[in-house]
Design a protein around this motif. Structure first.
Motif, PDB file in Angstrom:
ATOM      1  N   GLU A 123       0.932  -1.196  -0.051  1.00 34.39           N
ATOM      2  CA  GLU A 123      -0.118   0.109  -0.050  1.00 34.39           C
ATOM      3  C   GLU A 123       0.893   1.160  -0.056  1.00 34.39           C
ATOM      4  OE1 GLU A 123      -3.954  -1.806   2.352  1.00 34.39           O
ATOM      5  OE2 GLU A 123      -2.527  -0.412   3.445  1.00 34.39           O
ATOM      6  N   ARG A 124       1.979   1.362   0.713  1.00 35.10           N
ATOM      7  CA  ARG A 124       2.720   2.485   0.894  1.00 35.10           C
ATOM      8  C   ARG A 124       3.529   2.550  -0.538  1.00 35.10           C
ATOM      9  NH1 ARG A 124       7.002   3.796   5.773  1.00 35.10           N
ATOM     10  NH2 ARG A 124       7.719   6.004   4.917  1.00 35.10           N
ATOM     11  N   LEU A 125       4.118   1.642  -0.991  1.00 33.93           N
ATOM     12  CA  LEU A 125       4.689   1.751  -2.382  1.00 33.93           C
ATOM     13  C   LEU A 125       3.685   2.237  -3.272  1.00 33.93           C
ATOM     14  CD1 LEU A 125       7.092  -0.548  -4.021  1.00 33.93           C
ATOM     15  CD2 LEU A 125       5.156  -0.120  -5.433  1.00 33.93           C
ATOM     16  N   ALA A 126       2.624   1.682  -3.465  1.00 35.16           N
ATOM     17  CA  ALA A 126       1.481   2.256  -4.634  1.00 35.16           C
ATOM     18  C   ALA A 126       1.030   3.674  -4.260  1.00 35.16           C
ATOM     19  CB  ALA A 126       0.267   1.221  -4.592  1.00 35.16           C
ATOM     20  N   PHE A 127       0.837   4.102  -2.918  1.00 36.63           N
ATOM     21  CA  PHE A 127       0.856   5.563  -2.711  1.00 36.63           C
ATOM     22  C   PHE A 127       1.717   6.274  -3.192  1.00 36.63           C
ATOM     23  CE2 PHE A 127       0.366   8.897   0.099  1.00 36.63           C
ATOM     24  CZ  PHE A 127      -0.597   9.423  -0.090  1.00 36.63           C
ATOM     25  N   VAL A 128       2.524   6.194  -2.725  1.00 39.31           N
ATOM     26  CA  VAL A 128       3.789   6.825  -2.995  1.00 39.31           C
ATOM     27  C   VAL A 128       4.268   7.055  -4.364  1.00 39.31           C
ATOM     28  CG1 VAL A 128       6.447   7.205  -2.443  1.00 39.31           C
ATOM     29  CG2 VAL A 128       5.173   6.695  -0.617  1.00 39.31           C
ATOM     30  N   LEU A 129       4.364   5.985  -5.132  1.00 41.29           N
ATOM     31  CA  LEU A 129       4.665   6.162  -6.525  1.00 41.29           C
ATOM     32  C   LEU A 129       3.550   6.750  -7.237  1.00 41.29           C
ATOM     33  CD1 LEU A 129       6.267   2.739  -7.435  1.00 41.29           C
ATOM     34  CD2 LEU A 129       7.262   4.660  -6.939  1.00 41.29           C
ATOM     35  N   VAL A 135       3.578   7.936 -10.859  1.00 42.54           N
ATOM     36  CA  VAL A 135       3.815   6.626 -11.737  1.00 42.54           C
ATOM     37  C   VAL A 135       2.602   5.962 -12.042  1.00 42.54           C
ATOM     38  CG1 VAL A 135       5.004   4.524 -11.579  1.00 42.54           C
ATOM     39  CG2 VAL A 135       6.039   6.413 -10.490  1.00 42.54           C
ATOM     40  N   PRO A 136       2.388   5.513 -13.355  1.00 38.07           N
ATOM     41  CA  PRO A 136       1.095   4.920 -13.605  1.00 38.07           C
ATOM     42  C   PRO A 136       0.793   3.764 -13.097  1.00 38.07           C
ATOM     43  CG  PRO A 136       2.229   5.785 -15.586  1.00 38.07           C
ATOM     44  CD  PRO A 136       3.345   5.880 -14.415  1.00 38.07           C
ATOM     45  N   GLU A 138      -0.041   0.925 -14.242  1.00 38.16           N
ATOM     46  CA  GLU A 138       0.504  -0.046 -15.312  1.00 38.16           C
ATOM     47  C   GLU A 138       1.897  -0.263 -14.663  1.00 38.16           C
ATOM     48  OE1 GLU A 138      -3.188   1.289 -16.462  1.00 38.16           O
ATOM     49  OE2 GLU A 138      -1.366   2.290 -16.141  1.00 38.16           O
ATOM     50  N   GLU A 139       2.752   0.591 -14.492  1.00 43.87           N
ATOM     51  CA  GLU A 139       4.321   0.328 -13.840  1.00 43.87           C
ATOM     52  C   GLU A 139       4.274  -0.015 -12.541  1.00 43.87           C
ATOM     53  OE1 GLU A 139       6.364   3.760 -15.042  1.00 43.87           O
ATOM     54  OE2 GLU A 139       5.372   4.083 -16.940  1.00 43.87           O
ATOM     55  N   ILE A 140       3.529   0.250 -11.743  1.00 41.44           N
ATOM     56  CA  ILE A 140       3.277   0.120 -10.186  1.00 41.44           C
ATOM     57  C   ILE A 140       2.855  -1.540 -10.225  1.00 41.44           C
ATOM     58  CG2 ILE A 140       2.337   0.262  -8.078  1.00 41.44           C
ATOM     59  CD1 ILE A 140       1.785   3.114  -8.941  1.00 41.44           C
ATOM     60  N   ALA A 141       2.072  -1.939 -11.040  1.00 44.37           N
ATOM     61  CA  ALA A 141       1.658  -3.445 -10.808  1.00 44.37           C
ATOM     62  C   ALA A 141       2.772  -4.711 -10.805  1.00 44.37           C
ATOM     63  CB  ALA A 141       0.592  -3.586 -12.047  1.00 44.37           C
ATOM     64  N   PRO A 142       3.613  -4.514 -11.864  1.00 45.16           N
ATOM     65  CA  PRO A 142       4.666  -5.622 -11.673  1.00 45.16           C
ATOM     66  C   PRO A 142       5.702  -5.310 -10.439  1.00 45.16           C
ATOM     67  CG  PRO A 142       5.207  -4.007 -13.250  1.00 45.16           C
ATOM     68  CD  PRO A 142       3.701  -3.657 -12.967  1.00 45.16           C
ATOM     69  N   ILE A 143       5.551  -4.354  -9.718  1.00 37.49           N
ATOM     70  CA  ILE A 143       6.664  -4.153  -8.776  1.00 37.49           C
ATOM     71  C   ILE A 143       5.864  -4.888  -7.489  1.00 37.49           C
ATOM     72  CG2 ILE A 143       7.708  -2.549  -7.199  1.00 37.49           C
ATOM     73  CD1 ILE A 143       7.716  -0.460  -9.519  1.00 37.49           C
ATOM     74  N   ARG A 152      -4.170  -0.166  -8.175  1.00 36.53           N
ATOM     75  CA  ARG A 152      -5.051   1.188  -7.953  1.00 36.53           C
ATOM     76  C   ARG A 152      -5.843   0.994  -6.326  1.00 36.53           C
ATOM     77  NH1 ARG A 152      -7.541   4.689 -11.347  1.00 36.53           N
ATOM     78  NH2 ARG A 152      -6.718   3.576 -13.160  1.00 36.53           N
ATOM     79  N   GLN A 153      -6.306  -0.093  -6.097  1.00 31.33           N
ATOM     80  CA  GLN A 153      -6.956  -0.599  -4.829  1.00 31.33           C
ATOM     81  C   GLN A 153      -6.036  -0.230  -3.655  1.00 31.33           C
ATOM     82  OE1 GLN A 153      -8.693  -4.427  -5.569  1.00 31.33           O
ATOM     83  NE2 GLN A 153     -10.414  -3.591  -6.376  1.00 31.33           N
ATOM     84  N   LEU A 154      -4.962  -0.817  -3.797  1.00 34.40           N
ATOM     85  CA  LEU A 154      -3.946  -0.485  -2.798  1.00 34.40           C
ATOM     86  C   LEU A 154      -3.517   1.019  -2.491  1.00 34.40           C
ATOM     87  CD1 LEU A 154      -1.012  -3.295  -3.864  1.00 34.40           C
ATOM     88  CD2 LEU A 154      -2.699  -3.195  -1.839  1.00 34.40           C
ATOM     89  N   ALA A 155      -3.662   1.812  -3.494  1.00 32.99           N
ATOM     90  CA  ALA A 155      -3.233   3.103  -3.521  1.00 32.99           C
ATOM     91  C   ALA A 155      -4.449   3.749  -2.908  1.00 32.99           C
ATOM     92  CB  ALA A 155      -2.883   3.810  -4.843  1.00 32.99           C
ATOM     93  N   SER A 156      -5.649   3.311  -3.319  1.00 30.14           N
ATOM     94  CA  SER A 156      -7.111   4.187  -2.703  1.00 30.14           C
ATOM     95  C   SER A 156      -6.973   3.752  -1.307  1.00 30.14           C
ATOM     96  CB  SER A 156      -8.039   3.305  -3.500  1.00 30.14           C
ATOM     97  OG  SER A 156      -9.224   3.937  -3.123  1.00 30.14           O
TER      98      SER A 156
END
Length: 301
Positions: A123-129, A135-136, A138-143, A152-156
């Motif tokens: 969650e932290r990674l998705a939100f920060v990026l 960062v889109p 689509e680029e966060i997903a593989p990380i 998207r749900q993680l960031a939300s």
């Protein structure tokens, strides 16, 4: 210029951005430097000619290193004490660049970093990026080994936690400084009522001593390191009053704060969050080992 020197120069161009990403991920200056250095080592062992987007490649590498670090922290439960204050970024109050400080305060205030530390690593990674560096998904997903929709749900989820937990600082830095200076003056003078007038009724004070002994910082025996409510925080501030004369104004993560340094030896860094014209958060780092690693050269001025 040979290939290695050229690659090193290209990497240095990206270093400030990579440090920013790592610091927001980890809240630790030393671990952030380690993550950036690991990115350089991996780059130097890679076929750089085959990397089309060096900045994106390096951001992904640093993000993966930070994610591993966050997961390792969670597994080891490496913070055994009841309060942890992230590493503060401290500069002199008179030498700070107002524009840079405003950007820093907006993105990585101590109160925000504290909330980020309550998030799950992914969650932290998705939100920060996404929210801090655009960062889109689509680029966060593989990380994070998820689909873009799941990223998207993680960031939300993280965004809801941040919005509910991190107070929004007032926008006038001059007024913030006036309130912080008034608080320090009231503490020096033992003015309990004056302190109450400056504190939000629901103010929170967090004290990170690092160890049970706290390196000699004057916390009453058996006292909690997290204090809630204006009266309790004002009372605790008075227990620190003998150190108040040694508090020097500073900028802490872009907001007015102070460094307490009797005889030039730092014993505490205080970060304040001012919202609605009152102090709503005080984050105090008094861990001697971590203080020794901070860049506090302005104290020698």
């Amino acid at each position: 210029m040979d290939g290695h020197a050229w690659l090193a120069d290209r990497f240095e161009e990206h270093r400030p951005h990579l440090r920013s990403v790592a610091y927001r991920m980890l809240g630790s200056l030393s671990e952030s430097e380690d993550a950036v250095q690991e990115a350089w080592l991996r780059l130097s062992r890679s076929d750089a000619a085959g990397i089309d987007n060096l900045g994106g490649w390096l951001t992904t590498v640093v993000s993966r290193v930070c994610l591993d670090t966050l997961r390792s922290r969670a597994a080891r439960r490496e913070d055994p004490w009841d309060v942890h204050v992230p590493d503060p970024v401290v500069t002199g109050a008179d030498t700070a660049d107002p524009e840079q400080q405003a950007l820093l305060a907006d993105s990585v205030g101590l109160a925000l970093l504290v909330v980020l530390e309550t998030l799950a690593p992914a969650e932290r990674l998705a939100f920060v990026l996404h929210d801090m560096f655009a960062v889109p998904y689509e680029e966060i997903a593989p990380i994070v080994d998820r689909s873009p929709a799941a990223a998207r749900q993680l960031a939300s989820r993280a965004r809801r936690r941040v919005q509910g937990g991190a107070p929004v600082p007032d926008g006038d830095p001059v007024r913030q400084r006036e309130i912080v200076d008034a608080f320090l003056a009231a503490a020096r003078g033992g003015d309990f009522e004056g302190l109450l007038a400056l504190l939000d009724p629901d103010v929170v004070l967090r004290v990170d001593l690092g160890t049970p002994s706290g390196g000699g910082f004057p916390l009453p025996a058996g006292a909690s390191r997290a204090v809630h409510g204006a009266a309790a925080v004002a009372g605790r501030a008075l227990t620190f009053s003998r150190l108040a004369p040694f508090a020097r104004p500073a900028m802490v993560n872009g907001a007015p704060g102070a460094v307490t340094a009797p005889e030039g030896r730092p014993v505490a860094v205080m970060g304040f969050t001012v919202s609605g014209g009152r102090i709503v958060r005080l984050d105090l780092l008094a861990d001697p080992e971590r203080l020794a690693r901070l860049d506090l050269a302005f104290l020698d001025d």
